[in-house]
Each structure stands twice: as structure tokens, then as C-alpha cells.
Design a protein around this motif. Structure first.
Motif, PDB file in Angstrom:
ATOM      1  N   LEU A  74      -0.378   1.898   8.655  1.00 30.11           N
ATOM      2  CA  LEU A  74       0.086   0.542   8.965  1.00 30.11           C
ATOM      3  C   LEU A  74      -0.604  -0.521   8.113  1.00 30.11           C
ATOM      4  O   LEU A  74      -0.016  -1.558   7.828  1.00 30.11           O
ATOM      5  N   TRP A  75      -1.863  -0.283   7.714  1.00 28.24           N
ATOM      6  CA  TRP A  75      -2.545  -1.245   6.834  1.00 28.24           C
ATOM      7  C   TRP A  75      -1.832  -1.362   5.499  1.00 28.24           C
ATOM      8  O   TRP A  75      -1.681  -2.464   4.958  1.00 28.24           O
ATOM      9  N   LEU A  76      -1.399  -0.231   4.965  1.00 26.74           N
ATOM     10  CA  LEU A  76      -0.671  -0.261   3.693  1.00 26.74           C
ATOM     11  C   LEU A  76       0.674  -0.951   3.864  1.00 26.74           C
ATOM     12  O   LEU A  76       1.087  -1.752   3.017  1.00 26.74           O
ATOM     13  N   LEU A  77       1.353  -0.677   4.942  1.00 22.75           N
ATOM     14  CA  LEU A  77       2.629  -1.333   5.220  1.00 22.75           C
ATOM     15  C   LEU A  77       2.437  -2.841   5.365  1.00 22.75           C
ATOM     16  O   LEU A  77       3.228  -3.620   4.817  1.00 22.75           O
ATOM     17  N   PRO A 120      -7.537  -7.503  -1.842  1.00 23.92           N
ATOM     18  CA  PRO A 120      -8.509  -6.811  -0.967  1.00 23.92           C
ATOM     19  C   PRO A 120      -7.846  -6.124   0.228  1.00 23.92           C
ATOM     20  O   PRO A 120      -8.276  -5.043   0.645  1.00 23.92           O
ATOM     21  N   LEU A 121      -6.803  -6.729   0.767  1.00 22.96           N
ATOM     22  CA  LEU A 121      -6.074  -6.096   1.863  1.00 22.96           C
ATOM     23  C   LEU A 121      -5.442  -4.793   1.384  1.00 22.96           C
ATOM     24  O   LEU A 121      -5.495  -3.770   2.078  1.00 22.96           O
ATOM     25  N   ALA A 125      -6.361  -0.797   2.408  1.00 21.00           N
ATOM     26  CA  ALA A 125      -5.314   0.088   2.920  1.00 21.00           C
ATOM     27  C   ALA A 125      -5.291   1.447   2.230  1.00 21.00           C
ATOM     28  O   ALA A 125      -4.594   2.346   2.680  1.00 21.00           O
ATOM     29  N   ALA A 126      -6.031   1.609   1.131  1.00 18.24           N
ATOM     30  CA  ALA A 126      -6.160   2.881   0.402  1.00 18.24           C
ATOM     31  C   ALA A 126      -4.815   3.446  -0.051  1.00 18.24           C
ATOM     32  O   ALA A 126      -4.385   4.515   0.396  1.00 18.24           O
ATOM     33  N   PRO A 127      -4.124   2.752  -0.955  1.00 28.28           N
ATOM     34  CA  PRO A 127      -2.833   3.251  -1.406  1.00 28.28           C
ATOM     35  C   PRO A 127      -2.927   4.534  -2.234  1.00 28.28           C
ATOM     36  O   PRO A 127      -2.006   5.340  -2.226  1.00 28.28           O
ATOM     37  N   MET A 128      -4.053   4.734  -2.923  1.00 24.07           N
ATOM     38  CA  MET A 128      -4.170   5.940  -3.743  1.00 24.07           C
ATOM     39  C   MET A 128      -4.264   7.192  -2.880  1.00 24.07           C
ATOM     40  O   MET A 128      -3.686   8.222  -3.234  1.00 24.07           O
ATOM     41  N   SER A 129      -4.956   7.126  -1.764  1.00 27.38           N
ATOM     42  CA  SER A 129      -5.017   8.300  -0.888  1.00 27.38           C
ATOM     43  C   SER A 129      -3.640   8.606  -0.310  1.00 27.38           C
ATOM     44  O   SER A 129      -3.265   9.779  -0.170  1.00 27.38           O
TER      45      SER A 129
END
Length: 164
Positions: A74-77, A120-121, A125-129
Motif C-alpha cells: 500500500l505504501w508503493l500504491l 522519499p515516500l 515504499a521500496a519499489p525495487m523489492s
């Protein structure tokens, strides 16, 4: 209205290119054709044939895994929605500089603020993982399915060319 026609033509192009090669679900999930390959050569042969034969189905599988990954992170979204929503809002509502009190707010200043908060947000959210999870899960599912599904009789004739 112009954007809607672009989206419609892009979806039509996707349907004509990738989705036209979709195989029926009964063929894709045919448990009667599942068998363990006898050796690495047969496994490689099956993977080579099945990845071409079921390319459309595998594209749908990757899309489903991508949607699942976005919905579970949800952080990435939130970060993606914030960045795209902010970009769209700045383009739509603030094309010209605006006077707010003693300050002149420009598009460049708004973009800077958007990215100072959004990057920073996005980093948090760690999009690479998530990307690596999508690649790994897709590769595992596709290779597992392609390796275990025994190609039908038509695969024996796939390399035969028609005489002219």
C-alpha cells in the motif's frame, strides 16, 4: 476526449498483438498433460515451446502478479498515486504562476515540492523489492508451468515448414 481515444487505440493494439495469442483456460490448466520431464534436455525443450505457445497467457499472469504486488504494498500504491496525482494536478490547475500572499508560486516550485515529498515516500515504499518480487514470482510460475506441461502432438510439427 483525445486521451480516451489514445487509451482505446492502445487497448485495441494490445488485444490485437498480445491477447490474440491467448490459449483457452482449459488448455492452459490441462492437468492431464502434466508430467515430470525425464532430463534437462526435455525440460529445456518444453520451456522453449511452452513459453512461445502460451506467451499471451503468461503476459496475463505477469499482469495479475503485478496488480497483486501493488495491492499488497500500500505504501508503493500511495507513493505512485501521490506522484501521478500531483503531477496531473499541477499540469491541470497551475499552468501559470500564481501569487499567494507575498510569494509567487510557479510550476517549477510546485514540482520541486512534489518531488521533495514524493521521492522519499517512494524510497520508503521500496519499489525495487516489489519489482524483484514480480520478476522472481513470474519467472518461477512461468518456468514451473512450462517445464511440467507436456506439449501436445502439434509441438512435434511446429518446426516443420510448408513446402512452397
Amino acid at each position: 476526449m483525445e486521451h480516451l481515444s489514445k487509451v482505446t487505440s492502445a487497448l485495441k493494439n494490445l488485444r490485437e498483438t498480445r491477447l490474440s495469442h491467448l490459449r483457452p483456460a482449459s488448455e492452459f490448466f490441462n492437468h492431464h498433460q502434466l508430467s515430470r520431464p525425464t532430463d534437462l534436455n526435455q525440460a529445456t525443450s518444453r520451456i522453449s515451446y511452452n513459453t512461445r505457445y502460451f506467451a499471451g497467457n503468461y503476459s496475463i499472469l505477469i499482469a495479475i502478479l503485478s496488480i497483486y504486488a501493488l495491492l499488497t504494498n500500500l505504501w508503493l500504491l500511495l507513493a505512485i498515486a501521490f506522484l501521478f496525482g500531483g503531477f496531473t494536478a499541477i499540469n491541470r490547475f497551475a499552468p501559470e504562476p500564481t501569487q499567494v500572499g507575498n510569494y509567487l508560486v510557479t510550476q517549477k516550485g510546485l514540482y520541486t515540492g512534489l518531488f521533495v515529498i514524493g521521492i522519499p515516500l517512494l524510497w520508503f515504499a521500496a519499489p525495487m523489492s516489489t519489482l524483484f518480487w514480480i520478476v522472481g514470482a513470474s519467472a518461477f510460475c512461468i518456468l514451473f508451468h512450462a517445464c511440467l506441461l507436456d506439449p501436445g502432438v502439434e509441438s512435434e510439427y511446429s518446426t516443420v515448414q510448408d513446402p512452397v
